[in-house]
Design a protein around this motif. Structure first.
Motif: not given
Length: 120
Positions: A69-70, A73
């Motif tokens: 996710f990071i 992102d």
């Protein structure tokens, strides 16, 4: 005007804020009541008594999904900035961003194939 003198008010603000925080903490420690009991020493969890151990093993897949996710992102952030200055970068910027996206797509295909996105 020197560069350091420009930041003196900011440093002063940090020092004052830190001193105020320490002052409030000191007042609470020295003037506050010290009546400890079992109820006050127990961890508070929405009014419910704690049950079991607080150390629950978490699946490694949770951490893998969090890292992914990071990663994606940050990719979205890079794409947003690239879209803003797209015309200034020209063809070189376009090729560089396509290479970046290709690396990310290959990474996504790899983790998908390895089953890192499966919750079962």
């Amino acid at each position: 005007m020197s560069a350091i003198s420009t930041y003196v008010p900011i440093f002063a603000m940090f020092i004052v804020a830190f001193a105020i925080g320490l002052g409030f903490l000191a007042v609470a420690i020295f003037l506050g009541p010290k009546r400890l009991s079992k109820e006050k020493l127990d961890p508070f969890d929405c009014g419910n008594p704690p049950l079991g151990t607080p150390y629950v093993p978490i699946s490694i897949k949770y951490y893998i999904v969090a890292i992914l996710f990071i990663l994606f992102d940050v990719e979205a952030l890079f794409l947003y900035v690239w879209a803003i200055i797209f015309k200034d970068l020209g063809l070189f910027g376009f090729i560089e961003m396509m290479a970046f996206i290709l690396v990310l797509v290959l990474g996504l295909a790899y983790v998908w194939k390895k089953g890192a996105l499966e919750w079962v």
